[in-house]
Design an enzyme around this catalytic site. Structure first.
Site, PDB file in Angstrom:
ATOM      1  N   GLY A 173       0.946  -1.188  -0.039  1.00 38.65           N
ATOM      2  CA  GLY A 173      -0.129  -0.073  -0.002  1.00 38.65           C
ATOM      3  C   GLY A 173       0.916   1.499   0.176  1.00 38.65           C
ATOM      4  O   GLY A 173       2.011   1.194   0.229  1.00 38.65           O
ATOM      5  N   GLN A 231       3.418   9.965   1.286  1.00 38.04           N
ATOM      6  CA  GLN A 231       4.452   9.189   1.202  1.00 38.04           C
ATOM      7  C   GLN A 231       5.035   9.647  -0.184  1.00 38.04           C
ATOM      8  O   GLN A 231       6.112   9.122  -0.663  1.00 38.04           O
ATOM      9  CB  GLN A 231       4.199   7.701   1.066  1.00 38.04           C
ATOM     10  CG  GLN A 231       4.122   7.223   2.264  1.00 38.04           C
ATOM     11  CD  GLN A 231       3.989   5.687   2.534  1.00 38.04           C
ATOM     12  OE1 GLN A 231       3.002   5.079   2.256  1.00 38.04           O
ATOM     13  NE2 GLN A 231       4.723   5.141   2.971  1.00 38.04           N
ATOM     14  N   CYS A 252       7.572  -0.723   5.898  1.00 40.32           N
ATOM     15  CA  CYS A 252       6.984   0.607   5.231  1.00 40.32           C
ATOM     16  C   CYS A 252       7.662   1.034   4.190  1.00 40.32           C
ATOM     17  O   CYS A 252       8.999   1.079   4.401  1.00 40.32           O
ATOM     18  CB  CYS A 252       6.619   1.579   6.508  1.00 40.32           C
ATOM     19  SG  CYS A 252       6.023   3.015   6.004  1.00 40.32           S
ATOM     20  N   LEU A 253       7.281   1.399   3.201  1.00 35.47           N
ATOM     21  CA  LEU A 253       8.405   1.850   2.182  1.00 35.47           C
ATOM     22  C   LEU A 253       9.057   3.084   2.451  1.00 35.47           C
ATOM     23  O   LEU A 253      10.058   3.601   1.688  1.00 35.47           O
ATOM     24  CB  LEU A 253       7.397   2.036   0.947  1.00 35.47           C
ATOM     25  CG  LEU A 253       6.985   0.861   0.192  1.00 35.47           C
ATOM     26  CD1 LEU A 253       5.870   1.242  -1.003  1.00 35.47           C
ATOM     27  CD2 LEU A 253       8.047   0.005  -0.317  1.00 35.47           C
ATOM     28  N   HIS A 308      -2.482   0.445   8.351  1.00 31.18           N
ATOM     29  CA  HIS A 308      -1.169   1.001   8.070  1.00 31.18           C
ATOM     30  C   HIS A 308      -1.429   2.137   7.288  1.00 31.18           C
ATOM     31  O   HIS A 308      -0.873   3.223   7.761  1.00 31.18           O
ATOM     32  CB  HIS A 308      -0.263   0.065   7.739  1.00 31.18           C
ATOM     33  CG  HIS A 308       1.133   0.535   7.482  1.00 31.18           C
ATOM     34  ND1 HIS A 308       2.141  -0.023   8.176  1.00 31.18           N
ATOM     35  CD2 HIS A 308       1.606   1.420   6.320  1.00 31.18           C
ATOM     36  CE1 HIS A 308       3.135   0.838   7.700  1.00 31.18           C
ATOM     37  NE2 HIS A 308       2.984   1.355   6.816  1.00 31.18           N
ATOM     38  N   GLU A 309      -2.284   2.170   6.186  1.00 34.37           N
ATOM     39  CA  GLU A 309      -2.262   3.242   5.386  1.00 34.37           C
ATOM     40  C   GLU A 309      -3.128   4.366   6.011  1.00 34.37           C
ATOM     41  O   GLU A 309      -2.782   5.478   5.718  1.00 34.37           O
ATOM     42  CB  GLU A 309      -2.900   3.010   4.143  1.00 34.37           C
ATOM     43  CG  GLU A 309      -1.827   1.718   3.276  1.00 34.37           C
ATOM     44  CD  GLU A 309      -0.428   2.260   3.051  1.00 34.37           C
ATOM     45  OE1 GLU A 309      -0.047   3.416   3.072  1.00 34.37           O
ATOM     46  OE2 GLU A 309       0.522   1.266   3.232  1.00 34.37           O
ATOM     47  N   HIS A 367      -1.188   6.478   8.103  1.00 30.87           N
ATOM     48  CA  HIS A 367      -0.092   7.558   7.460  1.00 30.87           C
ATOM     49  C   HIS A 367      -0.936   8.698   6.963  1.00 30.87           C
ATOM     50  O   HIS A 367      -0.442   9.942   7.323  1.00 30.87           O
ATOM     51  CB  HIS A 367       0.448   6.871   5.904  1.00 30.87           C
ATOM     52  CG  HIS A 367       1.513   6.068   5.910  1.00 30.87           C
ATOM     53  ND1 HIS A 367       2.596   6.657   6.392  1.00 30.87           N
ATOM     54  CD2 HIS A 367       1.894   4.756   5.646  1.00 30.87           C
ATOM     55  CE1 HIS A 367       3.493   5.759   6.050  1.00 30.87           C
ATOM     56  NE2 HIS A 367       3.171   4.500   5.854  1.00 30.87           N
TER      57      HIS A 367
HETATM   58 NI    NI Z   1       3.900   2.714   5.191  1.00 29.35          NI
END
Ligand code: NI
Length: 169
Positions: free
Chosen positions: A46, A51, A94-95, A136-137, A140
């Site tokens: 995701g 991000q 996480c990216l 998680h998203e 963010h």
């Molecule tokens: Ni993340």
């Protein structure tokens, strides 16, 4: 549209509470297209708009790597409207935190309401890895990060790695 650089921990945009989308116009469509292109290149499940540097309440989830029946899903102005009492511990990455994986405890199931790219409201109950990805998203979009969800001890243990990310960002 285009792939965009993924913002790494240390950039203040990751701590911003994202703003609601008022209208699904071409800008929003382009944003989703960029998120899609960026996520396709990265190996993540995701990606949230902040991000890639845009603090709008938009995220995408792509579980095709773990479930062949899945499609890419777009969530605009998401709200978590129910959270199960049962919680589960799972490892997350996480990216925005390359090579950092942490065990995080979260509700096992959530119900989420959002708009799709056509502006239609939908509700969906997510469980398992989908519930994990959605939460998680969603965090963010709130300016919250998975490192906020771990114990003080874990936080202390990863302090050095976080410092390195900030220094490199
Ligand atoms: Ni993340």
């Amino acid at each position: 549209m285009a792939e965009r650089p993924i913002v790494i921990y240390g950039d203040p945009v990751l701590r911003e509470k994202s703003k609601k989308v008022d209208e699904i116009n071409q800008d929003v469509k382009d944003l989703v297209s960029d998120l899609t292109d960026t996520l396709n290149r990265a190996s993540g499940l995701g990606l949230t708009a902040n991000q890639i540097g845009v603090a709008k309440r938009v995220f995408i989830i792509d579980l095709r790597a773990v479930d062949i029946n899945e499609t890419l899903r777009v969530f605009i102005n998401p709200e978590i409207i129910e959270r199960s009492k049962e919680e589960v511990e799972l490892e997350e990455g996480c990216l925005s935190f390359p090579d950092l994986y942490l065990k995080v405890t979260r509700p096992e199931k959530v119900r989420i309401r959002a708009l799709d790219l056509d502006g239609n409201e939908f509700e969906v109950t997510a469980e398992g890895i989908a519930a994990r990805a959605v939460q998680h998203e969603y965090d963010h979009a709130e300016g919250k990060l998975f490192i906020d969800c771990v114990s003080p001890l874990t936080r202390t243990m990863i302090k050095g790695r976080l410092k390195k990310l900030v220094a490199a960002s």
